[in-house]
Design a protein around this motif. Structure first.
Motif, PDB file in Angstrom:
ATOM      1  N   ALA A   5      32.096  18.439   6.970  1.00 18.83           N
ATOM      2  CA  ALA A   5      33.162  19.428   6.798  1.00 18.83           C
ATOM      3  C   ALA A   5      33.933  19.669   8.094  1.00 18.83           C
ATOM      4  O   ALA A   5      34.325  20.791   8.404  1.00 18.83           O
ATOM      5  CB  ALA A   5      32.590  20.754   6.269  1.00 18.83           C
ATOM      6  N   GLY A   6      34.133  18.615   8.859  1.00 18.60           N
ATOM      7  CA  GLY A   6      34.847  18.729  10.125  1.00 18.60           C
ATOM      8  C   GLY A   6      36.155  17.977  10.097  1.00 18.60           C
ATOM      9  O   GLY A   6      36.583  17.433   9.066  1.00 18.60           O
ATOM     10  N   SER A   7      36.815  17.931  11.230  1.00 20.48           N
ATOM     11  CA  SER A   7      38.089  17.227  11.348  1.00 20.48           C
ATOM     12  C   SER A   7      37.867  15.854  11.971  1.00 20.48           C
ATOM     13  O   SER A   7      36.955  15.657  12.777  1.00 20.48           O
ATOM     14  CB  SER A   7      39.084  18.028  12.202  1.00 20.48           C
ATOM     15  N   LEU A   8      38.719  14.922  11.584  1.00 29.08           N
ATOM     16  CA  LEU A   8      38.617  13.567  12.110  1.00 29.08           C
ATOM     17  C   LEU A   8      38.842  13.543  13.620  1.00 29.08           C
ATOM     18  O   LEU A   8      38.200  12.771  14.345  1.00 29.08           O
ATOM     19  CB  LEU A   8      39.636  12.670  11.397  1.00 29.08           C
ATOM     20  N   ALA A   9      39.733  14.401  14.109  1.00 27.89           N
ATOM     21  CA  ALA A   9      40.010  14.434  15.551  1.00 27.89           C
ATOM     22  C   ALA A   9      38.768  14.835  16.341  1.00 27.89           C
ATOM     23  O   ALA A   9      38.499  14.291  17.415  1.00 27.89           O
ATOM     24  CB  ALA A   9      41.163  15.394  15.844  1.00 27.89           C
ATOM     25  N   ASP A  10      38.002  15.782  15.824  1.00 27.41           N
ATOM     26  CA  ASP A  10      36.776  16.191  16.517  1.00 27.41           C
ATOM     27  C   ASP A  10      35.781  15.047  16.599  1.00 27.41           C
ATOM     28  O   ASP A  10      35.112  14.842  17.623  1.00 27.41           O
ATOM     29  CB  ASP A  10      36.141  17.384  15.801  1.00 27.41           C
ATOM     30  N   VAL A  11      35.651  14.281  15.510  1.00 30.50           N
ATOM     31  CA  VAL A  11      34.701  13.168  15.511  1.00 30.50           C
ATOM     32  C   VAL A  11      35.163  12.071  16.466  1.00 30.50           C
ATOM     33  O   VAL A  11      34.353  11.467  17.173  1.00 30.50           O
ATOM     34  CB  VAL A  11      34.512  12.619  14.087  1.00 30.50           C
ATOM     35  N   LEU A  12      36.472  11.809  16.513  1.00 33.07           N
ATOM     36  CA  LEU A  12      36.972  10.775  17.421  1.00 33.07           C
ATOM     37  C   LEU A  12      36.739  11.153  18.882  1.00 33.07           C
ATOM     38  O   LEU A  12      36.538  10.275  19.731  1.00 33.07           O
ATOM     39  CB  LEU A  12      38.455  10.538  17.168  1.00 33.07           C
ATOM     40  N   GLN A  13      36.767  12.427  19.189  1.00 29.75           N
ATOM     41  CA  GLN A  13      36.456  12.843  20.562  1.00 29.75           C
ATOM     42  C   GLN A  13      35.022  12.507  20.933  1.00 29.75           C
ATOM     43  O   GLN A  13      34.714  12.230  22.098  1.00 29.75           O
ATOM     44  CB  GLN A  13      36.696  14.347  20.718  1.00 29.75           C
ATOM     45  N   LEU A  14      34.121  12.527  19.951  1.00 30.58           N
ATOM     46  CA  LEU A  14      32.732  12.151  20.199  1.00 30.58           C
ATOM     47  C   LEU A  14      32.557  10.636  20.226  1.00 30.58           C
ATOM     48  O   LEU A  14      31.665  10.127  20.908  1.00 30.58           O
ATOM     49  CB  LEU A  14      31.828  12.745  19.112  1.00 30.58           C
ATOM     50  N   ALA A  15      33.402   9.915  19.484  1.00 33.68           N
ATOM     51  CA  ALA A  15      33.186   8.480  19.297  1.00 33.68           C
ATOM     52  C   ALA A  15      33.831   7.620  20.372  1.00 33.68           C
ATOM     53  O   ALA A  15      33.281   6.578  20.744  1.00 33.68           O
ATOM     54  CB  ALA A  15      33.720   8.058  17.925  1.00 33.68           C
ATOM     55  N   ILE A  16      34.989   8.024  20.871  1.00 34.05           N
ATOM     56  CA  ILE A  16      35.734   7.197  21.822  1.00 34.05           C
ATOM     57  C   ILE A  16      35.695   7.869  23.193  1.00 34.05           C
ATOM     58  O   ILE A  16      36.156   9.001  23.333  1.00 34.05           O
ATOM     59  CB  ILE A  16      37.190   6.998  21.372  1.00 34.05           C
ATOM     60  N   PRO A  17      35.161   7.213  24.204  1.00 33.98           N
ATOM     61  CA  PRO A  17      35.077   7.847  25.530  1.00 33.98           C
ATOM     62  C   PRO A  17      36.457   8.005  26.151  1.00 33.98           C
ATOM     63  O   PRO A  17      37.406   7.307  25.776  1.00 33.98           O
ATOM     64  CB  PRO A  17      34.209   6.865  26.329  1.00 33.98           C
ATOM     65  N   PRO A  18      36.597   8.924  27.099  1.00 31.56           N
ATOM     66  CA  PRO A  18      37.883   9.105  27.778  1.00 31.56           C
ATOM     67  C   PRO A  18      38.331   7.822  28.472  1.00 31.56           C
ATOM     68  O   PRO A  18      37.517   7.037  28.959  1.00 31.56           O
ATOM     69  CB  PRO A  18      37.601  10.220  28.797  1.00 31.56           C
ATOM     70  N   ALA A  23      31.107  20.298  17.563  1.00 30.28           N
ATOM     71  CA  ALA A  23      31.585  20.231  16.181  1.00 30.28           C
ATOM     72  C   ALA A  23      32.047  18.812  15.856  1.00 30.28           C
ATOM     73  O   ALA A  23      32.646  18.143  16.696  1.00 30.28           O
ATOM     74  CB  ALA A  23      32.729  21.221  15.982  1.00 30.28           C
ATOM     75  N   PRO A  24      31.731  18.365  14.652  1.00 33.61           N
ATOM     76  CA  PRO A  24      31.083  19.054  13.526  1.00 33.61           C
ATOM     77  C   PRO A  24      29.567  18.899  13.485  1.00 33.61           C
ATOM     78  O   PRO A  24      28.982  18.929  12.404  1.00 33.61           O
ATOM     79  CB  PRO A  24      31.728  18.379  12.320  1.00 33.61           C
ATOM     80  N   TYR A  25      28.907  18.680  14.607  1.00 36.81           N
ATOM     81  CA  TYR A  25      27.455  18.656  14.761  1.00 36.81           C
ATOM     82  C   TYR A  25      26.787  17.540  13.942  1.00 36.81           C
ATOM     83  O   TYR A  25      25.833  17.791  13.198  1.00 36.81           O
ATOM     84  CB  TYR A  25      26.853  20.016  14.362  1.00 36.81           C
ATOM     85  N   PRO A  26      27.224  16.298  14.070  1.00 37.37           N
ATOM     86  CA  PRO A  26      26.577  15.218  13.312  1.00 37.37           C
ATOM     87  C   PRO A  26      25.225  14.848  13.902  1.00 37.37           C
ATOM     88  O   PRO A  26      24.976  15.033  15.090  1.00 37.37           O
ATOM     89  CB  PRO A  26      27.574  14.061  13.443  1.00 37.37           C
ATOM     90  N   HIS A  27      24.362  14.311  13.045  1.00 35.38           N
ATOM     91  CA  HIS A  27      23.046  13.823  13.472  1.00 35.38           C
ATOM     92  C   HIS A  27      23.079  12.305  13.498  1.00 35.38           C
ATOM     93  O   HIS A  27      23.652  11.662  12.608  1.00 35.38           O
ATOM     94  CB  HIS A  27      21.962  14.316  12.515  1.00 35.38           C
ATOM     95  N   VAL A  37      31.422  26.915   9.923  1.00 39.52           N
ATOM     96  CA  VAL A  37      30.697  26.219   8.857  1.00 39.52           C
ATOM     97  C   VAL A  37      29.897  25.091   9.493  1.00 39.52           C
ATOM     98  O   VAL A  37      30.439  24.307  10.284  1.00 39.52           O
ATOM     99  CB  VAL A  37      31.665  25.670   7.795  1.00 39.52           C
ATOM    100  N   ARG A  38      28.620  25.015   9.144  1.00 39.60           N
ATOM    101  CA  ARG A  38      27.780  23.923   9.646  1.00 39.60           C
ATOM    102  C   ARG A  38      26.974  23.358   8.482  1.00 39.60           C
ATOM    103  O   ARG A  38      26.208  24.073   7.840  1.00 39.60           O
ATOM    104  CB  ARG A  38      26.852  24.404  10.750  1.00 39.60           C
ATOM    105  N   MET A  53      22.302  21.922   2.241  1.00 41.80           N
ATOM    106  CA  MET A  53      22.630  23.288   2.615  1.00 41.80           C
ATOM    107  C   MET A  53      23.775  23.325   3.601  1.00 41.80           C
ATOM    108  O   MET A  53      24.013  22.357   4.331  1.00 41.80           O
ATOM    109  CB  MET A  53      21.411  23.992   3.218  1.00 41.80           C
ATOM    110  N   ALA A  54      24.456  24.453   3.619  1.00 38.23           N
ATOM    111  CA  ALA A  54      25.494  24.718   4.606  1.00 38.23           C
ATOM    112  C   ALA A  54      25.332  26.147   5.093  1.00 38.23           C
ATOM    113  O   ALA A  54      24.991  27.048   4.310  1.00 38.23           O
ATOM    114  CB  ALA A  54      26.882  24.519   4.014  1.00 38.23           C
ATOM    115  N   ALA A  55      25.546  26.379   6.378  1.00 37.94           N
ATOM    116  CA  ALA A  55      25.504  27.715   6.970  1.00 37.94           C
ATOM    117  C   ALA A  55      26.930  28.181   7.218  1.00 37.94           C
ATOM    118  O   ALA A  55      27.737  27.457   7.810  1.00 37.94           O
ATOM    119  CB  ALA A  55      24.708  27.702   8.275  1.00 37.94           C
ATOM    120  N   VAL A  56      27.240  29.389   6.764  1.00 34.78           N
ATOM    121  CA  VAL A  56      28.564  29.988   6.939  1.00 34.78           C
ATOM    122  C   VAL A  56      28.379  31.257   7.745  1.00 34.78           C
ATOM    123  O   VAL A  56      27.674  32.181   7.310  1.00 34.78           O
ATOM    124  CB  VAL A  56      29.230  30.302   5.585  1.00 34.78           C
ATOM    125  N   ALA A  57      28.968  31.335   8.938  1.00 34.45           N
ATOM    126  CA  ALA A  57      28.750  32.463   9.846  1.00 34.45           C
ATOM    127  C   ALA A  57      30.080  33.066  10.259  1.00 34.45           C
ATOM    128  O   ALA A  57      31.070  32.358  10.466  1.00 34.45           O
ATOM    129  CB  ALA A  57      27.963  32.014  11.081  1.00 34.45           C
TER     130      ALA A  57
END
Length: 712
Positions: free
Chosen positions: A149-162, A322-326, A704-705, A617-621
């Motif tokens: 339930a995250g954004s593609l931009a957030d995942v790309l920041q984790l996937a592609i180094p600066p 975010a989005p906290y992938p495992h 949301v997590r 499950m999902a946590a909503v805070a």
């Protein structure tokens, strides 16, 4: 009626108004021409669909931009670009914005015509012609964003180094060496299905296995052998490990098996420039195998044939951004998308890995009981016979069993002592009423740093030399938890002729020599002993088993197995003493060295109670009203069950903030949403859409997590 000069008064007024408007326009400052006006655009495929590096979920879509002719050659799919995008509070239109700032982005595709009928803003700059976003990586990141339930931009920041310009400017790396031969490794023969698994990899197959490794020093070489077998088939391989020390062990084993140049090591210690240089070598096809920590799960390995994960229960595999992938879920998704083999290995077995076996997605790869008994050390507990000899054995922190095991082990080599907490006395309480000792400034927990230093706060660092209990007025303290440094001090006094070494967060030892010594370590920081430890003490089992957590028993067993696996086998005299209640299930699983049986029973109980991983499950805070509004607006799947909400602890100003903590001083609540198996994707999509709608309306923040690690 006419005026004196014969003109109609109405006509004269219109002329005066026209003159005033002409003068006003002449005095007004002229707007600067837009970049798309007057500039030649690319003749073929003049529109670029750009993913803008803006992590908000309501902006999680592609934006159309015009491609100037001067950028036509470099503005190819996958390259980094800079574009003009809206900032502030103005209205955003697709591909167009009055004003706005420059943002980074990636070109996803080039098309002939945009669906947007207005004028398009042009690309401002092609940052680099290096195509870092391949279609396979884009598909993987899109799948991860949808699952969590995250954004593609957030995942790309984790996937592609600066980007590092110096690394990009280097010469194109040489091609990878020819595929190596399949290395013969006798230790895989200890598993009935081990040779068949390696043979399937070498023949280009895609076997999927959950591997319970035998204790001892062989697992890094067994992982390396699986990688070498995959390379022998002409395909690539990827291994993800929880920390740099374990990655270094597999890196050394793989270098020994296939030599240098065939693989790359991706760890944080490499530094940003070297890490990006190695990442580029992988993307350009110069390296076919990758060994690394969590971020390496996105490494762009060409023709991927194997994904492997070691110690999937380790919390280091869960991303704190975010989005906290495992890593486990990312690699499973990658194995499916790229049709690769999968190996999930551990000394123990998590319930998630057990579910893969139970539902038939993977096969269990484990040794027979004879091999387990030969490789595992002897496990001793405080049983009834020990209590008969020592009435205080069950309550003592170091009963006579521990002293006997340590004394006998030191006669043959080093002895490992595992302590759950670091520090000296990390938790103190009033001796009279057991009220926890807290700082009068920030209410943080007080701890004793040791030596001549006064007590100090673990949050703000202030000293508390004249503490007294606010509940009963007492001035005497007792230790709630004893840390690793205090344990080392006690053992040093008991064995004055034996050196005592500590390994923990501040200073982690990699190896220790094969000579008598006491090695006091926190879980996960245990150094490897040359030839194995002669004995091990697993202290304060209550601290691990007593946590209010669904995974307390599983986590305690995982940490115990990690330490006990470093001890010599029973045939070589290796002994482990676990100081915990012997009737508890995790203790009995350790005594029998049966992590698979423990995980199967845990999974059956989770299924009966409807807990993950059987359910999703999902946590909503957020604030109480914001959580209620989001859950009411979300189109949850049929049968979704909302648990709670319950209040979250208020974050104190002096306490160090952790990922996911509420803002300081705000009262937040958290609700859990539970759905049946197979509805996880629908749950994530519903919560993401509801959260995006709130962001558009600028309503209160809600986090949301998906699959939260802590349900407490």
């Amino acid at each position: 009626m006419s005026s004196e000069n014969g003109r109609d008064p109405g006509e004269r007024g219109e002329q005066l108004a026209l003159i005033r408007e002409t003068v006003r326009k002449a005095k007004a400052p002229r707007a600067k021409p837009r970049t798309w006006r007057g500039a030649a655009l690319a003749g073929k495929l003049p529109v670029a669909r750009v993913l803008v590096d803006k992590g908000a979920v309501h902006l999680d879509k592609l934006w159309d931009y015009a491609v100037p002719a001067a950028m036509d050659a470099e503005a190819q799919p996958g390259v980094r670009v800079r574009v003009r995008f809206g900032a502030g509070t103005g209205k955003v239109r697709e591909g167009r914005r009055e004003g706005g700032g420059l943002l980074d982005g990636f070109i996803v595709e080039r098309i002939a015509e945009s669906d947007y009928r207005g004028p398009l803003a042009a690309l401002s700059q092609v940052v680099s012609p290096e195509p870092v976003l391949a279609p396979s990586l884009l598909a993987l990141c899109r799948g991860v964003a949808d699952r969590y339930a995250g954004s593609l931009a957030d995942v790309l920041q984790l996937a592609i180094p600066p980007r590092n310009a110096k690394a990009e400017a280097e010469r194109f790396p040489p091609p990878p060496p020819p595929p190596p031969a399949v290395p013969p490794l006798a230790s895989w023969a200890r598993y009935p299905d081990g040779p068949a698994f390696l043979d399937a990899l070498a023949r280009g197959g895609t076997p999927r296995a959950v591997w319970t490794a035998l204790p001892g020093p062989h697992w890094p070489w067994e992982l390396a052998a699986a990688v070498a077998a995959t390379l022998a088939s002409g395909r690539g391989a990827l291994v993800v490990l929880p920390d740099g020390r374990s990655a270094a062990r597999v890196d050394a084993a793989l270098t020994e098996l296939v030599g240098r140049g065939a693989h790359a090591l991706l760890v944080a210690d490499s530094g940003p420039e070297e890490r990006y240089r190695r990442w580029l070598a992988i993307r350009r096809g110069a390296v076919r195998a990758v060994v690394g920590t969590r971020a390496a799960m996105y490494a762009p390995v060409a023709d991927l044939g194997l994904v492997a994960l070691w110690d999937d229960g380790n919390s280091s595999h869960g991303d704190t951004n975010a989005p906290y992938p495992h890593a486990r879920d990312v690699l499973l998704l990658r194995a499916v998308q790229e049709k690769a083999a999968c190996l999930v290995g551990d000394l123990g077995r998590t319930v998630e890995a057990t579910q893969l076996v139970e539902n038939g997605w993977a096969r269990s790869l484990e040794a027979g009981r004879d091999q387990v008994r030969a490789a595992a050390p002897l496990i001793r507990t405080v049983d009834d016979r020990e209590v008969a000899r020592d009435e205080a054995a069950r309550a003592a922190r170091l009963p006579s069993l521990a002293w006997q095991t340590a004394r006998a082990g030191l006669a043959r080599g080093p002895v490992l002592v595992q302590v759950p907490r670091r520090g000296y006395v990390p938790r103190l309480a009033c001796e009279r009423c057991r009220e926890p000792a807290r700082c009068r400034h920030c209410a943080g927990p007080l701890e004793a740093p040791g030596g001549e230093r006064a007590m100090e706060c673990a949050w703000c660092g202030r000293e508390a030399p004249e503490w007294h209990c606010v509940a009963c007025g007492g001035t005497r303290l007792r230790a709630q938890i004893v840390g690793a440094r205090r344990t080392a001090e006690e053992l040093g006094r008991a064995f004055p002729a034996v050196p005592v070494r500590t390994s923990g967060r501040d200073h982690i030892l990699d190896t220790v020599p094969d000579r008598p010594a006491l090695v006091v370590s926190t879980p996960g920081a245990e150094p490897v002993a040359e030839g194995g430890y002669a004995a091990a003490l697993l202290l304060d089992g209550w601290a691990l088993l007593g946590r209010a957590d669904l995974r307390a028993g599983e986590e305690a067993l995982r940490r115990w197995l990690g330490a006990a696996a470093l001890v010599r086998g029973q045939e070589d005299g290796g002994t482990v003493a676990v100081i915990a209640e012997p009737t508890l299930r995790p203790v009995q699983a350790l005594v029998r060295w049966d992590p698979v049986g423990h995980a199967v029973r845990e999974l059956a109980e989770r299924a009966e109670l409807g807990f993950p991983p059987v359910s999703r499950m999902a946590a909503v805070a957020g604030r109480a009203e914001d959580v209620a509004e989001l859950l009411e607006a979300a189109e949850l799947p049929p049968g979704a069950e909302v648990l709670g909400p319950v209040p979250l602890p208020v974050t104190d100003p002096g306490r160090p903030r952790r990922p996911g903590d509420p803002p300081v001083g705000e009262a937040w609540e958290r609700a859990l949403v539970r759905v049946r198996p197979g509805q996880g994707a629908a749950l994530a999509a519903a919560l993401k859409a509801a959260r995006a709608a709130r962001l558009v309306k600028r309503e209160g923040e809600v986090r949301v997590r998906i699959d939260p690690p802590d349900l407490g």
